[in-house]
Enzyme design. Structure first.
Site, PDB file in Angstrom:
ATOM      1  CG  ASN A 152      -7.055  -0.946   9.580  1.00  0.00           C
ATOM      2  OD1 ASN A 152      -7.702   0.085   9.297  1.00  0.00           O
ATOM      3  ND2 ASN A 152      -5.906  -0.789  10.667  1.00  0.00           N
ATOM      4  CE  LYS A 175     -13.167   7.402   0.586  1.00  0.00           C
ATOM      5  NZ  LYS A 175     -13.318   5.918   0.304  1.00  0.00           N
ATOM      6  N   GLY A 228      -5.613   6.479   7.802  1.00  0.00           N
ATOM      7  CA  GLY A 228      -5.020   5.762   6.241  1.00  0.00           C
ATOM      8  C   GLY A 228      -3.572   5.864   6.241  1.00  0.00           C
ATOM      9  CD  GLU A 250      -4.171   6.206  13.523  1.00  0.00           C
ATOM     10  OE1 GLU A 250      -3.007   6.090  12.752  1.00  0.00           O
ATOM     11  OE2 GLU A 250      -5.157   5.451  13.457  1.00  0.00           O
ATOM     12  CG  LEU A 251      -0.962   9.934   8.731  1.00  0.00           C
ATOM     13  CD1 LEU A 251      -0.326  11.146   8.099  1.00  0.00           C
ATOM     14  CD2 LEU A 251      -2.018   9.975   7.767  1.00  0.00           C
ATOM     15  CB  CYS A 284      -1.907   2.253  12.045  1.00  0.00           C
ATOM     16  SG  CYS A 284      -3.315   2.247  13.408  1.00  0.00           S
ATOM     17  CD  GLU A 385       1.860   1.744   8.232  1.00  0.00           C
ATOM     18  OE1 GLU A 385       1.618   2.431   7.310  1.00  0.00           O
ATOM     19  OE2 GLU A 385       1.422   1.297   9.311  1.00  0.00           O
TER      20      GLU A 385
HETATM   21  P1  ADP Z   1      -5.060   2.100   3.048  1.00  0.00           P
HETATM   22  O1  ADP Z   1      -6.598   2.222   3.841  1.00  0.00           O
HETATM   23  O2  ADP Z   1      -5.040   1.157   1.994  1.00  0.00           O
HETATM   24  O3  ADP Z   1      -3.984   2.516   3.851  1.00  0.00           O
HETATM   25  P2  ADP Z   1      -5.439   5.056   1.923  1.00  0.00           P
HETATM   26  O4  ADP Z   1      -4.766   5.647   2.656  1.00  0.00           O
HETATM   27  O5  ADP Z   1      -5.317   5.142   0.489  1.00  0.00           O
HETATM   28  O6  ADP Z   1      -5.162   3.489   1.841  1.00  0.00           O
HETATM   29  O7  ADP Z   1      -6.974   4.884   2.163  1.00  0.00           O
HETATM   30  C1  ADP Z   1      -7.560   5.441   3.282  1.00  0.00           C
HETATM   31  C2  ADP Z   1      -8.825   6.073   2.864  1.00  0.00           C
HETATM   32  O8  ADP Z   1      -8.601   7.296   2.248  1.00  0.00           O
HETATM   33  C3  ADP Z   1     -10.044   5.272   1.966  1.00  0.00           C
HETATM   34  O9  ADP Z   1     -11.202   5.646   2.386  1.00  0.00           O
HETATM   35  C4  ADP Z   1      -9.746   5.846   0.667  1.00  0.00           C
HETATM   36  O10 ADP Z   1     -10.489   5.710  -0.129  1.00  0.00           O
HETATM   37  C5  ADP Z   1      -9.345   7.372   1.059  1.00  0.00           C
HETATM   38  N1  ADP Z   1      -8.804   8.084  -0.054  1.00  0.00           N
HETATM   39  C6  ADP Z   1      -7.732   7.723  -0.915  1.00  0.00           C
HETATM   40  N2  ADP Z   1      -7.036   8.576  -1.712  1.00  0.00           N
HETATM   41  C7  ADP Z   1      -7.849   9.635  -1.254  1.00  0.00           C
HETATM   42  C8  ADP Z   1      -8.036  10.994  -1.890  1.00  0.00           C
HETATM   43  N3  ADP Z   1      -7.022  11.455  -2.808  1.00  0.00           N
HETATM   44  N4  ADP Z   1      -8.586  11.881  -1.176  1.00  0.00           N
HETATM   45  C9  ADP Z   1      -9.385  11.686  -0.194  1.00  0.00           C
HETATM   46  N5  ADP Z   1      -9.746  10.379   0.311  1.00  0.00           N
HETATM   47  C10 ADP Z   1      -8.655   9.369  -0.368  1.00  0.00           C
END
Ligand code: ADP
Length: 492
Positions: A152, A175, A228, A250-251, A284, A385
């Site tokens: 985002n 990443k 994420g 940070e969720l 978020c 959410e």
């Molecule tokens: P979003 O960003 O759509 O809310 P995610 O929380 O799944 O979705 O993604 C946030 C980040 O976490 C992205 O960079 C994604 O590629 C990464 N990610 C997703 N699944 C995993 C995992 N099992 N382990 C580590 N990183 C992950």
């Protein structure tokens, strides 16, 4: 079509899989670039490089002041390239150019602030309770940091991690989200120009289950800083716990935006709009639950509908556009599914409620700004959410009921109160369970203000002075300056 490369140990390199995946522009629906499909081997190369930089070589030899200087230079380069980076980001995630350029112009401040902080973290000489020893503490970098970021606000959220991590002396492998990796890869090009030694900052793009999971598992990664969804955050945290790694999470959120009858209603309604329709609700901190006091409920709804009904959807690059597309296809589907769920659960649809297909929306993933009224806080639309332009309005009678409703959710990232009563403002801010609470404003953030979640919204804090300590560990050092040798079988 542009084909990007990974950034590992200062080198632009192809992924070891020799494969790439496509990234789309969510407004035009067109593929515009190819992103390297990294894997565990690339993660290992990047983490090894980051570890070498941390333990050996010029970065490990630098003083904190020198690190700070590099961060300052990096901030200057971001400021210089803000437009270019903003254009890439809009092309990849569809947020409004005005919003993203605002972010890019602000991001340098994170590098200046933490750059300035780098050489101000002092240890302590301890007034020890034992004679014959000199004891002091030293703050050392925690190790190689894995930063995992969402789609985002890619570079803004990356800055919240990278700036304090590098200021602390750590090295980083990042990443970015597979949906929006391009801007992070372009940003990585600035490190060499700023004078960072190779290996200090590395980018491995790819998918969560491959690159993300390999980073979390890698034995030389000591800290995972993640932003994420809470579902992914939980998976990462469990994995990290098995390897005893530090995490910062940070969720998500389901933030209450609470309007009392004594509020300035014009301002409050602006705040409600900015809370849920800015950034197409894909933040978020979205104020996705609007709590409105009974006596002003109809007036607030009326004002809100006037603004939301005329919100201009369209090309995110146009300065007149107010609501852009949803960034990803799965997210688009998720938003539409939640609208159905809300309908089935009996919420009253006041506006929107479907995919938008006006001519100005092109082939974009647009959802009409959607408002549900008379939502019950127990409904899924009020508890889960959505991450899209979907607002739930909930009535309340008085302050006590507003508090109960506001806190009756498993998240706790942000909350806002609109009132002209100063005492009420203080009472509410004290009782609201959220890491950030605003009074008569919404969506204000700063590099200076700690940010993070209560409850399921996360662990740890980003931003503010203490954020740097999240990337440090404390070492206590004891020097014998004349302590008697006692019985070796008894603790000193
Ligand atoms: P979003 O960003 O759509 O809310 P995610 O929380 O799944 O979705 O993604 C946030 C980040 O976490 C992205 O960079 C994604 O590629 C990464 N990610 C997703 N699944 C995993 C995992 N099992 N382990 C580590 N990183 C992950």
């Amino acid at each position: 079509m542009k084909r990007y490369q990974l950034k590992i140990d200062g080198q632009s390199t192809d992924p070891s899989s020799a494969s790439w995946f496509e990234t789309q522009n969510p407004f035009t629906g067109k593929t515009w670039a190819e992103i390297p499909k990294g894997n565990a081997q690339d993660v290992d190369r990047a983490v090894q490089a980051a570890h070498r930089s941390l333990t050996d070589g010029p970065w490990s030899e630098m003083t904190a002041s020198q690190r700070g200087m590099l961060l300052h230079r990096l901030g200057d380069l971001i400021a210089r390239d803000a437009r270019k980076l903003a254009e890439t980001e809009v092309r990849d995630n569809g947020k409004l150019y005005a919003e993203i350029l605002g972010q890019l112009n602000y991001i340098p401040q994170w590098y200046y602030y933490f750059g300035g902080l780098a050489d101000k973290i002092q240890g302590t000489v301890l007034p020890l309770d034992k004679k014959g020893y000199f004891c002091f503490t030293r703050n050392e970098p925690i190790g190689v940091v894995a930063a995992i970021t969402p789609w985002n606000s890619p570079l803004m959220l990356a800055a919240w991690k990278i700036a304090p991590a590098l200021a602390a002396g750590c090295t980083v492998v990042i990443k970015p989200s597979e949906f929006t990796s391009a801007s992070t890869l372009e940003f990585a090009e600035l490190f060499e120009e700023a004078g960072f030694p190779p290996g200090v900052f590395n980018v491995v793009t790819g998918f969560g289950q491959d690159v993300g999971a390999s980073l979390v598992e890698h034995p030389l990664v000591r800290k995972i800083s993640f932003t994420g969804s809470d579902t992914t955050g939980r998976i990462i945290n469990e994995q990290a716990a098995r390897h005893l790694k530090h995490t910062a999470m940070e969720l998500g959120g389901k933030s209450p935006n609470i309007i009392f009858a004594d509020a300035d209603l014009e301002q409050a309604v602006f705040g409600a709009v900015s809370g849920i329709f800015a950034a197409t609700g894909q933040t978020c901190i979205a104020g996705s639950r609007l709590l409105v006091q009974d006596s002003i409920y109809d007036a607030v709804v009326e004002k809100l509908l006037v603004i939301a009904r005329t919100a201009k959807m369209g090309d995110p690059m146009d300065t007149g556009t107010q609501v852009g597309p949803v960034t990803t296809q799965p997210q688009y589907q998720k938003v539409l599914d939640y609208i159905d769920i809300a309908r089935q659960d009996g919420a009253t649809l006041l506006l929107g409620g479907r995919a938008a297909n006006a001519a100005e929306c092109g082939k974009g993933l647009f959802v009409e700004p959607t408002i549900f009224g008379d939502v019950n806080n127990g409904m899924r639309i009020a508890q889960e959410e959505v991450f899209g332009p979907v607002l739930s309005i909930i009535r309340f009678k008085d302050e006590a009921e507003a508090l109960v409703i506001a806190n009756d959710v498993r998240f706790g990232l942000a909350a806002a109160v609109w009132t002209s009563d100063i005492a009420r403002a203080f009472r509410m801010t004290e009782k609201l369970q959220a890491g950030t609470v605003w009074v008569n404003t919404y969506r204000a953030v700063s590099f200076m203000a700690p940010f993070g979640g209560y409850k399921d919204s996360g662990l740890g804090r980003e931003n503010g002075i203490d954020a740097i300590r999240e990337f440090m560990q404390v070492k206590s050092t004891w020097i014998n300056i004349g302590a008697a040798t006692g019985n070796p079988f008894v603790m000193r």
